[in-house]
Design an enzyme around this catalytic site. Structure first.
Site, PDB file in Angstrom:
ATOM      1  N   GLU A   1       0.814  -1.226   0.000  1.00 25.17           N
ATOM      2  CA  GLU A   1       0.000   0.000   0.000  1.00 25.17           C
ATOM      3  C   GLU A   1       0.842   1.269   0.000  1.00 25.17           C
ATOM      4  O   GLU A   1       0.551   2.239   0.687  1.00 25.17           O
ATOM      5  CB  GLU A   1      -0.983  -0.043   1.178  1.00 25.17           C
TER       6      GLU A   1
ATOM      7  N   GLU B   1      -6.720  -9.709  -3.108  1.00 26.86           N
ATOM      8  CA  GLU B   1      -7.403  -9.744  -1.801  1.00 26.86           C
ATOM      9  C   GLU B   1      -8.900  -9.514  -1.993  1.00 26.86           C
ATOM     10  O   GLU B   1      -9.496  -8.663  -1.327  1.00 26.86           O
ATOM     11  CB  GLU B   1      -6.829  -8.690  -0.854  1.00 26.86           C
TER      12      GLU B   1
END
Length: 557
Positions: free
Chosen positions: A332, A434
């Site tokens: 991220e 995910e």
């Protein structure tokens, strides 16, 4: 606070000479073929509109071609009428600005009954034309609609839009395009040639073909809870050929206190995966969000932090060298910058280069959220993702991969496909890493939206794998569970099982023809083939992988 400004481009698309023919071709009686073309280049002149403009092809204004419009508040770029319901609209346009070097521009849509905060985005520049691609879905008809081009900068600029296109697809047409791509990209034709040991063709031989494994990686996150839980393990292995550890490999889990490194749990999870021939992703080495950085790391002085990150890479990557197909190197990093703030702007690049030298056969993935889920997050637009990957490539990272988390609320299939189209131009592996649906929805709606996402991912030719984020815990899952704690399918699990069945070749039986040949089309993967003729039998395996040519295999009895 920055004001929200809108581009005044009332109801037009044009550019001098923009009269090229459409890039789509007829998709049989099902409707137009979806156009997967896109651009991540900034061009001196825009390309012709996709679909010859679609329903916008007659919306022109003026005769001089190129037009520049000042930004004005609340002014629509396009005014549309009589949009149909149960329709997916693919939207695209070329954008150029003046008065600034670059600016993030997003397209928004307002209808008489709903508003879409973002239907496409692009980093527009002043020296060239940039391509915006996205879209939206309408479940009910709309008498009127307005498309705006929105900019978050607080200064005036001129904006030009060219070669805009809006192409409608009914849900049936959209799904037909998906099935067409699945048939062409996820399947392959095969011919088995049956003969005796002298090469004589054997007509009428009995042939049985059974798929025993899949090539396409489809899996889920697992947690420590799978260890020692044989029913859960069996349930997992029956369905999935890929896995990722939910938290157990993260720095906070493997070294909760400085110097106390323990890989016991991830080692056991990896043994389970190896035992069952499951591919595993390495998630993750670092996490830029300070909230998920180990507390003891957050307050280290810079020299000690450098030592700690170096030790983390050396310890983790050497311990698991050649074990994981991917490494999520710095999770991220589009949204957070803990290590850049502490170690300098090249911290992430240094991580990638160091890991590349330590585990050179692993793919090194960027991994982030809201790239695929929405275009309303300015930190993770598709153009920002592309730019960061291009920076890494230019600096010497040669094993990049594109990780798209996929934590969805209500998915926008047109936007999903458009983002994948642009990322595909980087020619790098793309994984949905995910995937889940927010628990703000009930289980039935979660299942409905999950099917939308999975069909988009599996049907897109540039997606190489899909991972669900559904590790089972006694108190449930992160957002979405596939089963209850007794391994009884919830609605999302019903969808997954149905799709796995749909995306696997059913058992095939038949006879060889007068040329001794037996042909079929199957999903990519491994097959067991049994052939019998008289009192003679033969068993062999067949591998179908990606390729345009028909796979031929000789079988002798």
């Amino acid at each position: 606070m920055k004001s929200l400004l809108f581009v005044l481009l009332s109801g037009f698309f044009l550019l001098l000479g923009a009269t090229a023919t459409a890039k789509t071709t007829s998709f049989s009686e099902e409707g137009p073929a979806y156009d997967y073309s896109a651009s991540i280049e900034c061009k001196s002149a825009p390309d012709s509109p996709l679909y010859n403009g679609g329903v916008m092809k007659n919306q022109t204004l003026g005769t001089r071609g190129r037009r520049h419009f000042k930004i004005a508040m609340d002014s629509p770029a396009f005014t549309l009428s009589n949009l149909t319901g149960d329709t997916i609209y693919a939207f695209s346009s070329w954008v150029k600005i003046s008065g600034a070097y670059s600016a993030a521009i997003k397209a928004t849509l307002t209808t008489d009954n709903t508003t879409f905060a973002c239907v496409g985005t692009v980093i527009a520049r002043g020296a060239c034309w940039s391509f915006l691609k996205g879209g939206f879905s309408l479940d009910s008809p709309s008498n009127y609609a307005f498309i705006y081009f929105q900019n978050s900068d607080d200064f005036q600029m001129n904006v030009s839009v060219s070669s805009a296109s809006l192409q409608p697809f009914t849900y049936q047409q959209w799904n037909a395009n998906q099935q067409h791509m699945i048939s062409t990209e996820r399947k392959r034709a095969a011919i088995l040639h049956v003969s005796d040991v002298d090469g004589k063709r054997l007509q009428g031989a009995s042939v049985a073909v059974e798929q025993i494994s899949r090539d396409f990686p489809f899996g889920s996150a697992i947690a420590e809870t799978i260890l020692g839980n044989l029913p859960y393990q069996n349930w997992f292995v029956e369905r999935f050929n890929a896995a990722v550890f939910e938290n157990e490999l993260k720095w906070a889990a493997t070294e909760p206190r400085q110097g106390e490194v323990n890989y016991t749990i991830p080692n056991q999870m990896l043994e389970f995966a190896r035992r069952n021939q499951i591919t595993v992703r390495g998630h993750n080495i670092f996490w830029e969000d300070p909230k998920y950085t180990p507390p003891w790391v957050r307050n280290l002085p810079v020299p000690e932090l450098k030592t700690a990150v170096s030790s983390r890479i050396q310890s983790l990557v050497s311990h698991y060298k050649n074990e994981f197909v991917h490494w999520d190197v710095n999770n991220e990093m589009l949204h957070w910058d803990f290590y850049e703030q502490r170690l300098g702007p090249n911290a992430s690049l240094d991580f990638f280069l160091t890991v590349q030298g330590s585990d050179p056969l692993a793919r090194l993935f960027m991994n982030d959220f809201n790239v695929l889920e929405t275009c309303d997050d300015t930190k993770s637009t598709v153009d920002h993702y592309v730019s960061r990957l291009q920076e890494f490539g230019a600096a010497g990272v040669v094993m990049d991969g594109i990780g798209l988390e996929g934590h969805f609320s209500a998915p926008n299939p047109a936007l999903i496909r458009a983002v994948l189209d642009k990322l595909a131009l980087l020619d790098l592996p793309i994984w949905l890493t995910e995937v889940d649906i927010s628990k703000i929805f009930d289980q039935e709606m979660q299942a409905k939206y999950l099917e939308v996402v999975l069909r988009e991912g599996f049907s897109h030719p540039s997606v190489n794998g899909i991972m669900l984020w559904s590790a089972l815990h006694p108190k449930g899952c992160y957002q979405m569970c596939l089963t209850d704690n007794n391994l009884k399918n919830l609605p999302a699990g019903v969808v997954v099982d149905a799709l796995l069945k749909e995306w696997q070749t059913s058992a095939i039986k038949g006879k060889s023809d007068d040329h001794g040949a037996f042909g079929f089309i199957g999903f990519h993967g491994q097959y067991h083939v049994a052939v019998s003729y008289g009192n003679r039998t033969a068993h062999t395996t067949l591998s179908l992988s990606r390729g345009d040519e028909t796979k031929h295999q000789n079988i002798q009895l």
